[in-house]
Design an enzyme around this catalytic site. Structure first.
Site, mmCIF file in Angstrom:
data_model
loop_
_atom_site.group_PDB
_atom_site.id
_atom_site.type_symbol
_atom_site.label_atom_id
_atom_site.label_comp_id
_atom_site.label_asym_id
_atom_site.label_seq_id
_atom_site.Cartn_x
_atom_site.Cartn_y
_atom_site.Cartn_z
ATOM 1 N N HIS B 213 0.802 -1.214 0.000
ATOM 2 C CA HIS B 213 0.000 0.000 0.000
ATOM 3 C C HIS B 213 0.835 1.264 0.000
ATOM 4 O O HIS B 213 0.318 2.357 -0.186
ATOM 5 C CB HIS B 213 -0.991 -0.036 1.169
ATOM 6 N N SER B 217 -0.558 -1.123 -6.140
ATOM 7 C CA SER B 217 -0.278 -2.263 -6.999
ATOM 8 C C SER B 217 0.452 -1.827 -8.257
ATOM 9 O O SER B 217 0.215 -0.745 -8.792
ATOM 10 C CB SER B 217 -1.586 -2.935 -7.395
ATOM 11 N N LYS B 241 -14.468 -7.781 -8.295
ATOM 12 C CA LYS B 241 -13.649 -8.633 -9.168
ATOM 13 C C LYS B 241 -13.003 -9.755 -8.336
ATOM 14 O O LYS B 241 -12.944 -10.912 -8.768
ATOM 15 C CB LYS B 241 -12.584 -7.792 -9.850
ATOM 16 N N ASP B 242 -12.526 -9.401 -7.140
ATOM 17 C CA ASP B 242 -11.930 -10.421 -6.276
ATOM 18 C C ASP B 242 -12.963 -11.462 -5.855
ATOM 19 O O ASP B 242 -12.664 -12.655 -5.785
ATOM 20 C CB ASP B 242 -11.309 -9.779 -5.026
ATOM 21 N N GLU B 285 5.548 -33.856 -1.480
ATOM 22 C CA GLU B 285 4.324 -33.297 -2.028
ATOM 23 C C GLU B 285 4.636 -32.574 -3.341
ATOM 24 O O GLU B 285 5.754 -32.093 -3.537
ATOM 25 C CB GLU B 285 3.729 -32.306 -1.023
#
Ligand code: HEM
Ligand code: FES
Lengths: 184, 417
Positions: B213, B217, B241-242, B285
């Protein structure tokens, strides 16, 4: 009355060296204090007294036929005990030291050449190599083969090929009698 | 952001004394966000949600789990069979780890392609790599807890990595084990640490977000927003959108949990741990496979371990290896090709890590490992010098709305949408 110094901004007091010393000394003391408190918190992770006390074991080896092997558990790890055949012994003894990654003669690795006793834990990253059971893959040197990342050990348990750096480890042991060995 | 912003008097009273609502409004509501973010920017919030899912399911699992070598395996089976909804909770946690890694890997490759690690986001990137390391440690220790064959032998092989360290290696391994092999003390402490580490991750994620922040972004074209006309408020534009991305993520996640819950696992982990016998083919894994391939590619113990940790270490210094001032791969024609080669290389490493270490697989692992390091240590530094980038658009708005759009036209379009 004693003389007092009046300092103007930017002046360096005459006893500055002494003050520096006090500051450094107190940081050092705090550091030592912190370290001595941290140590018990870290050292508690090391093996506890009862884990360390894990005693020795006795194994009857009289029932192992020539060419056969048994696996026993000691300190949570597998120990391989192999009753070697004549061919295995001669091939182990005839190896040139210069061919070995971790040079050791077969004699240095056994008390009685017929019985090879070693910790069955690959010195690479700790898997248990194959080769104990009849029918197991024994690797290119007719000893043991670790399937995890492909280490080949010979009939003396010495590393011959693959990523492992060292020969299979020999635990402390002695023959309590002809038929019994005491490991640990 | 005066307190009058909030109509609720209780909120106002609290906010005056503890400006938590102002903070949230600032960071989650009005927070100006580039208006051209694509769906690759969904993966940060998905990672955060995955972390929450893991913590919540983990805490409830811990209520029925017993960290003791004699009971661990049974207690997990009991969770699967007898505990109310236990099977669901365990399958969420088990597959959640895989989904968390899928999301974070995509998140990282997004950063690699769009140059999100470049100034001024170097620390943001470094904190991200730190999160990745913590995640790997957490996932590794979690996998040990069910105390199946893969748990045990995975723990043995990975802790033994430290024995490669000269001089102190063996003492470190003993310290990690609390004994002479992986045993009850090991299981106990791994449980304690597996419980702790996700909360450390939460701490680093907070720092990650503070750093994010600070400058906001990055975006697909990699140039900074030149003013308010280039950004939109986070809410509702990116919250919605998220949420849309989240609904797709959760659908895939649920489908996996309900229809193929063991697809990404290994059947041998349903065999109780046996310290006397290693399974014929041990694999970690899937998300560790590329690193495992690098470990095995080097025919020397210490060398292999160094290469494996080096593969992550190199990410920390990436901002100083790639000196090109252009962030986005869209404007770097040669970089772009090498980026995709690198993606293919990572996938190849993942495949090779799952194959037995013999024959052609060894050779290919070596080539792929060499390429991995070449990419970071030679190709990226070289490209920053020799590559001619394509011309950058003048502003974010222009790139979104086509070459000739004016600021006025931009707002007109925004109203229509
Ligand atoms: C638990 C794991 C993580 C969480 C919860 C997380 C969360 C986030 C969030 C919410 C964002 C902002 C939204 C977005 O860009 O999608 C973000 C941005 C970013 N993250 Fe992460 N992240 C995680 C792991 C990582 C890792 C492992 C890396 C890199 C190695 C990383 C590198 C970055 C970078 C460079 C940005 C800025 C990207 C940009 O704005 O273009 N993150 N992160
Ligand atoms: S553990 Fe035996 S070869 Fe790696």
């Amino acid at each position: 009355m004693t003389k007092t110094q009046t300092l103007k901004q930017g002046d360096i007091p005459a006893n500055m060296g002494r003050r520096d010393f006090i500051v450094v000394a107190s940081y050092a003391m705090a550091g030592i204090g912190l370290a001595s408190v941290a140590w018990p918190l870290i050292d508690q992770m090391n093996p506890a007294a009862d884990t360390l006390a894990l005693a020795s074991i006795e194994v009857d080896i009289s029932k192992i036929e020539v060419g056969q092997a048994i696996t026993v558990k000691w300190r949570g790890k597998p120990v391989f005990i192999r009753h070697r055949s004549e061919t295995e012994i001669t091939s182990a003894q005839s190896v040139q030291l210069s061919d070995l990654k971790d040079p050791q003669t077969d004699d240095e690795r056994v008390t009685n050449p017929q019985f090879l006793v070693m910790i069955g834990v690959c010195t690479h990253l700790g898997c248990v190599p194959l080769g104990q059971k009849t029918g197991d893959v024994k690797g290119e040197y007719d000893g043991w083969f670790c399937p995890c990342h492909g280490s080949h050990y010979d009939s003396s348990g010495r590393i011959r090929k693959g990523p492992a750096p060292l020969n299979l480890e020999i635990p402390p042991y002695q023959f309590a009698s002809d038929a019994v060995i005491k490991i640990g | 952001m005066s307190a009058d912003k909030f109509s609720n008097p209780v909120v106002r009273w609290v906010d005056h004394r503890l400006p938590i609502f102002t903070f949230m409004d600032h960071e989650l509501n009005e927070y100006p966000t580039p208006k051209n973010l694509n769906y690759f920017w969904n993966f940060g919030s998905l990672a955060g949600i995955s972390l929450v899912i893991m913590i919540v399911t983990g805490i409830v699992l811990a209520m029925s789990y017993t960290p003791h070598v004699d009971y661990a395996f049974q207690s997990v089976e009991r969770i699967m069979r007898d505990v109310n909804h236990g099977w669901l909770i365990r399958y969420i946690h088990m597959n959640g780890a895989s989904f968390f890694f899928i999301v974070v890997f995509i998140h990282i490759f997004r950063g690699l392609y769009y140059g999100s690690y470049k100034a001024p986001r170097e620390l943001l990137w470094i904190l991200g790599v730190l999160i990745l390391l913590l995640m790997m440690a957490t996932a590794f220790m979690g996998y040990v807890l069910p105390w199946g064959q893969m748990s045990f032998w995975g723990a043995t092989v990975i802790t033994n990595l430290f024995s490669a360290i000269p001089l102190v290696g063996d003492s470190i391994v003993t310290l990690l084990w609390g004994g002479f092999s992986v045993d009850n003390p090991t299981l106990n402490r791994f449980f304690a640490l597996h419980y702790l580490m996700p909360f450390l991750i939460v701490g680093v994620v907070i720092l990650h977000l503070v750093a994010l922040h600070r400058f906001g972004s990055n975006n697909p074209i990699g140039i900074d927003p030149s003013g308010p006309q280039d950004t939109v408020p986070f809410h509702p534009y990116y919250t919605i959108k998220d949420f849309f991305g989240l609904s797709i993520f959760l659908s895939l996640f649920a489908a996996t949990i309900f229809f193929f819950p063991n697809f990404m696992g290994h059947p041998d982990n349903y065999i109780p741990a046996n310290p006397m016998q290693t399974p014929a083919h041990i694999v970690p894994e899937w998300y560790f496979l590329p690193f495992y391939a690098i470990l095995r590619a080097v025919p020397d113990k210490l060398g292999g371990v160094l290469a494996m940790f080096g593969a992550i270490a190199v990410l920390f210094i990436l901002p100083w290896l790639d000196r090109s001032p252009i962030r986005s791969g869209n404007f770097r024609p040669i970089f772009r090709i090498f980026f995709w080669v690198f993606v293919a290389d990572c996938i190849a490493l993942g495949y090779l890590g799952g194959m037995p270490a013999e024959g052609i697989y060894v050779v290919l692992s070596r080539v792929a490992t060499a390429w991995y390091f070449l990419h970071f240590l030679a190709i990226l530094p070289l490209l920053s010098v020799i590559e001619t980038p394509r011309p950058l658009p003048q502003s974010l708005s222009k790139s979104v709305l086509g070459g000739t759009a004016l600021a006025g036209a931009a707002s007109a379009v925004k109203e229509k949408v």
